[in-house]
Design an enzyme around this catalytic site. Structure first.
Site, PDB file in Angstrom:
ATOM      1  N   LYS A  15       0.898  -1.899  -0.416  1.00 39.26           N
ATOM      2  CA  LYS A  15       0.138  -0.031  -0.015  1.00 39.26           C
ATOM      3  C   LYS A  15       0.572   1.786   0.118  1.00 39.26           C
ATOM      4  O   LYS A  15       0.300   1.925  -0.649  1.00 39.26           O
ATOM      5  CB  LYS A  15      -0.926   0.086   1.357  1.00 39.26           C
ATOM      6  CG  LYS A  15      -2.049  -1.564   1.526  1.00 39.26           C
ATOM      7  CD  LYS A  15      -2.655  -1.218   2.701  1.00 39.26           C
ATOM      8  CE  LYS A  15      -2.216  -1.130   4.292  1.00 39.26           C
ATOM      9  NZ  LYS A  15      -1.941  -2.484   4.291  1.00 39.26           N
ATOM     10  N   ARG A  89      -9.851   0.631   8.691  1.00 37.92           N
ATOM     11  CA  ARG A  89      -9.304  -0.371   9.454  1.00 37.92           C
ATOM     12  C   ARG A  89     -10.370  -1.787  10.027  1.00 37.92           C
ATOM     13  O   ARG A  89     -10.327  -2.490  10.321  1.00 37.92           O
ATOM     14  CB  ARG A  89      -7.563  -0.728   9.755  1.00 37.92           C
ATOM     15  CG  ARG A  89      -6.966  -1.213   9.426  1.00 37.92           C
ATOM     16  CD  ARG A  89      -5.370  -0.757  10.002  1.00 37.92           C
ATOM     17  NE  ARG A  89      -4.091  -1.393   9.479  1.00 37.92           N
ATOM     18  CZ  ARG A  89      -3.356  -0.212   9.410  1.00 37.92           C
ATOM     19  NH1 ARG A  89      -3.421   0.323   8.814  1.00 37.92           N
ATOM     20  NH2 ARG A  89      -2.167  -1.265   9.193  1.00 37.92           N
ATOM     21  N   ARG A 128      11.480  -5.776   4.167  1.00 37.48           N
ATOM     22  CA  ARG A 128      10.449  -4.152   4.104  1.00 37.48           C
ATOM     23  C   ARG A 128      12.250  -2.338   5.689  1.00 37.48           C
ATOM     24  O   ARG A 128      12.383  -3.310   7.021  1.00 37.48           O
ATOM     25  CB  ARG A 128       9.908  -3.861   5.361  1.00 37.48           C
ATOM     26  CG  ARG A 128       9.624  -2.441   5.202  1.00 37.48           C
ATOM     27  CD  ARG A 128       7.709  -2.089   4.762  1.00 37.48           C
ATOM     28  NE  ARG A 128       7.076  -2.602   6.573  1.00 37.48           N
ATOM     29  CZ  ARG A 128       6.252  -2.598   6.418  1.00 37.48           C
ATOM     30  NH1 ARG A 128       5.249  -2.292   5.550  1.00 37.48           N
ATOM     31  NH2 ARG A 128       5.553  -2.905   7.214  1.00 37.48           N
ATOM     32  N   ARG A 162      10.733  -1.426  11.513  1.00 42.36           N
ATOM     33  CA  ARG A 162       9.981  -1.268  12.126  1.00 42.36           C
ATOM     34  C   ARG A 162      10.014  -2.280  13.589  1.00 42.36           C
ATOM     35  O   ARG A 162      10.494  -3.008  12.926  1.00 42.36           O
ATOM     36  CB  ARG A 162       8.452  -1.019  11.322  1.00 42.36           C
ATOM     37  CG  ARG A 162       8.534   0.178  10.604  1.00 42.36           C
ATOM     38  CD  ARG A 162       7.114   0.378   9.476  1.00 42.36           C
ATOM     39  NE  ARG A 162       6.096  -0.068  10.150  1.00 42.36           N
ATOM     40  CZ  ARG A 162       4.892  -0.572   9.605  1.00 42.36           C
ATOM     41  NH1 ARG A 162       5.014  -0.253   8.688  1.00 42.36           N
ATOM     42  NH2 ARG A 162       4.059  -1.387  10.197  1.00 42.36           N
ATOM     43  N   ARG A 173      -1.118  -9.471  13.590  1.00 43.18           N
ATOM     44  CA  ARG A 173      -1.857  -8.535  12.380  1.00 43.18           C
ATOM     45  C   ARG A 173      -2.441  -8.652  11.688  1.00 43.18           C
ATOM     46  O   ARG A 173      -3.511  -8.202  11.165  1.00 43.18           O
ATOM     47  CB  ARG A 173      -0.106  -7.171  11.725  1.00 43.18           C
ATOM     48  CG  ARG A 173       0.574  -6.378  13.055  1.00 43.18           C
ATOM     49  CD  ARG A 173       1.924  -6.218  12.194  1.00 43.18           C
ATOM     50  NE  ARG A 173       1.842  -5.316  11.406  1.00 43.18           N
ATOM     51  CZ  ARG A 173       3.202  -5.443  10.392  1.00 43.18           C
ATOM     52  NH1 ARG A 173       4.214  -5.692  11.470  1.00 43.18           N
ATOM     53  NH2 ARG A 173       3.550  -4.844   9.943  1.00 43.18           N
TER      54      ARG A 173
HETATM   55  P1  ADP Z   1       2.007  -1.786   2.971  1.00 37.69           P
HETATM   56  O1  ADP Z   1       2.354  -0.528   2.988  1.00 37.69           O
HETATM   57  O2  ADP Z   1       0.839  -2.442   2.654  1.00 37.69           O
HETATM   58  O3  ADP Z   1       2.462  -2.679   4.503  1.00 37.69           O
HETATM   59  P2  ADP Z   1       4.733  -1.611   1.590  1.00 37.69           P
HETATM   60  O4  ADP Z   1       4.468  -1.197   0.885  1.00 37.69           O
HETATM   61  O5  ADP Z   1       5.650  -1.148   2.929  1.00 37.69           O
HETATM   62  O6  ADP Z   1       3.422  -2.040   1.742  1.00 37.69           O
HETATM   63  O7  ADP Z   1       5.382  -3.184   1.315  1.00 37.69           O
HETATM   64  C1  ADP Z   1       5.758  -3.990   2.120  1.00 37.69           C
HETATM   65  C2  ADP Z   1       7.238  -3.969   1.171  1.00 37.69           C
HETATM   66  O8  ADP Z   1       7.502  -5.085   0.614  1.00 37.69           O
HETATM   67  C3  ADP Z   1       8.816  -3.457   0.998  1.00 37.69           C
HETATM   68  O9  ADP Z   1       9.192  -4.001   1.782  1.00 37.69           O
HETATM   69  C4  ADP Z   1       8.105  -3.252  -0.389  1.00 37.69           C
HETATM   70  O10 ADP Z   1       9.841  -2.853  -0.788  1.00 37.69           O
HETATM   71  C5  ADP Z   1       7.376  -4.455  -0.764  1.00 37.69           C
HETATM   72  N1  ADP Z   1       7.124  -4.484  -1.850  1.00 37.69           N
HETATM   73  C6  ADP Z   1       6.213  -3.646  -2.619  1.00 37.69           C
HETATM   74  N2  ADP Z   1       5.399  -4.305  -3.064  1.00 37.69           N
HETATM   75  C7  ADP Z   1       6.233  -5.691  -4.014  1.00 37.69           C
HETATM   76  C8  ADP Z   1       5.995  -5.559  -4.521  1.00 37.69           C
HETATM   77  N3  ADP Z   1       4.340  -5.952  -5.762  1.00 37.69           N
HETATM   78  N4  ADP Z   1       6.791  -6.513  -4.721  1.00 37.69           N
HETATM   79  C9  ADP Z   1       7.756  -7.051  -4.715  1.00 37.69           C
HETATM   80  N5  ADP Z   1       7.695  -6.581  -3.133  1.00 37.69           N
HETATM   81  C10 ADP Z   1       6.572  -5.453  -2.493  1.00 37.69           C
HETATM   82  P1  ADP Z   2       0.834  -2.127   7.391  1.00 36.11           P
HETATM   83  O1  ADP Z   2       2.405  -2.254   6.786  1.00 36.11           O
HETATM   84  O2  ADP Z   2       0.700  -3.547   8.713  1.00 36.11           O
HETATM   85  O3  ADP Z   2      -0.028  -2.131   6.504  1.00 36.11           O
HETATM   86  P2  ADP Z   2       0.835   0.493   9.138  1.00 36.11           P
HETATM   87  O4  ADP Z   2       1.602   1.295   9.483  1.00 36.11           O
HETATM   88  O5  ADP Z   2      -0.477   0.899   8.403  1.00 36.11           O
HETATM   89  O6  ADP Z   2       1.701  -0.693   9.400  1.00 36.11           O
HETATM   90  O7  ADP Z   2      -0.041   0.127  10.675  1.00 36.11           O
HETATM   91  C1  ADP Z   2       1.109  -0.085  11.405  1.00 36.11           C
HETATM   92  C2  ADP Z   2       0.653  -0.185  13.263  1.00 36.11           C
HETATM   93  O8  ADP Z   2      -0.460   0.715  12.993  1.00 36.11           O
HETATM   94  C3  ADP Z   2      -0.494  -1.195  13.016  1.00 36.11           C
HETATM   95  O9  ADP Z   2      -0.253  -2.195  13.378  1.00 36.11           O
HETATM   96  C4  ADP Z   2      -1.874  -0.091  13.850  1.00 36.11           C
HETATM   97  O10 ADP Z   2      -1.484  -0.738  15.096  1.00 36.11           O
HETATM   98  C5  ADP Z   2      -2.048   0.487  13.650  1.00 36.11           C
HETATM   99  N1  ADP Z   2      -2.532   1.132  12.808  1.00 36.11           N
HETATM  100  C6  ADP Z   2      -2.543   2.005  12.079  1.00 36.11           C
HETATM  101  N2  ADP Z   2      -3.873   2.448  11.278  1.00 36.11           N
HETATM  102  C7  ADP Z   2      -4.601   2.233  11.900  1.00 36.11           C
HETATM  103  C8  ADP Z   2      -5.901   1.732  12.027  1.00 36.11           C
HETATM  104  N3  ADP Z   2      -6.465   3.006  11.111  1.00 36.11           N
HETATM  105  N4  ADP Z   2      -6.863   1.829  12.783  1.00 36.11           N
HETATM  106  C9  ADP Z   2      -6.175   0.744  14.092  1.00 36.11           C
HETATM  107  N5  ADP Z   2      -4.700   0.987  14.381  1.00 36.11           N
HETATM  108  C10 ADP Z   2      -4.265   1.542  13.011  1.00 36.11           C
END
Ligand code: ADP
Ligand code: ADP
Ligand code: ZN
Length: 219
Positions: A15, A89, A128, A162, A173
């Site tokens: 995302k 969420r 990541r 992280r 999660r």
């Molecule tokens: P989210 O915001 O949904 O938690 P991230 O964008 O942080 O996900 O992506 C999670 C990890 O996967 C990061 O290290 C990113 O570089 C990698 N990643 C994102 N998209 C892809 C993809 N299409 N294929 C492989 N790795 C990816």
């Molecule tokens: P991810 O890579 O898991 O998608 P985020 O950076 O979006 O991670 O979220 C990290 C943490 O922050 C979540 O595991 C949760 O504890 C909290 N969090 C983020 N967004 C929300 C939300 N919309 N509602 C509740 N908790 C949230």
């Protein structure tokens, strides 16, 4: 024309990665509740202290806290459109968002659902790292920095992992995602707003799928 989209998907689905492209290429504003909560943590506010432990365990923070953060940002206004990344969420968060946008005469135009297998999520989360200065997202194997330890985007050497990106927290999660967030798939499907993309494809290919959806919305 204002366009608002939601990026929906499990932790590590990609995302944040896709949101950054949309910000750069289309001038939308990314609203990531995860980033907002991490900011609150590092700035040592009372709220930051309260949510710290919950986040490290991988549980969801309470609805009122995240809805409050989003409300504050929306009230400052002035965007061509928002990308909601990691929000809503839960169903109450989704209802609150509908109401907040409604009050501004706006609505959600599309919910992009990023579909990724659980096994792939483990690899993505465990590899990541991000730039502490500009927020660029990297991965040990699929997207490493060009020069080891230096951000491609801004040149900073402040690259970090992280605290919650470990196998134990990821288990929680994922459970939280299936229990509380996945019902949103049905919620937005019923509203004809759901647009699934194959999040298993490589980053560029996912980017093309997202771009096609955005172009269909007129942006
Ligand atoms: P989210 O915001 O949904 O938690 P991230 O964008 O942080 O996900 O992506 C999670 C990890 O996967 C990061 O290290 C990113 O570089 C990698 N990643 C994102 N998209 C892809 C993809 N299409 N294929 C492989 N790795 C990816
Ligand atoms: P991810 O890579 O898991 O998608 P985020 O950076 O979006 O991670 O979220 C990290 C943490 O922050 C979540 O595991 C949760 O504890 C909290 N969090 C983020 N967004 C929300 C939300 N919309 N509602 C509740 N908790 C949230
Ligand atoms: Zn950087």
């Amino acid at each position: 024309m204002t366009i608002n989209i939601i990026l929906l998907g499990p932790p590590g689905a990609g995302k944040g990665t896709q949101a950054r492209t949309l910000v750069e290429e289309r001038g939308l504003v990314q609203l990531s509740t995860g980033d907002m909560l991490r900011e609150a943590r590092s700035s040592g506010t009372e709220m930051g202290r309260r949510v710290s432990e919950v986040m490290d365990k991988g549980q969801l923070v309470t609805d009122d806290i995240v809805i409050g953060l989003i409300r504050e940002r929306l009230e400052t206004g002035g965007a061509a459109g928002f990308i909601f990344d990691g929000f809503p969420r839960t169903l109450p968060q989704a209802d609150a968002l509908t109401e907040l946008l409604d009050g501004m005469g706006q609505s959600i135009d599309a919910v992009i659902e990023m579909q990724v297998d659980d096994a792939a999520l483990v690899d993505r989360i465990s590899g990541r790292y991000t730039c502490g200065n500009c927020g660029e997202v990297y991965h040990d194997t699929t997207r490493p920095t060009a020069a080891p330890g230096v951000c491609d985007h801004c040149g900073s050497t402040d690259l970090k992992r992280r605290a919650d990106d470990n196998a134990e927290s990821l288990k929680t999660r994922l459970l939280e995602y299936y229990k509380k967030t996945s019902p949103l798939i049905g919620y937005y499907y019923a509203r004809k707003q759901l647009r699934p993309v194959d999040g298993m494809a490589d980053m560029a290919e996912v980017g093309q799928q997202v771009a096609a959806i955005m172009d269909g919305l007129g942006r």
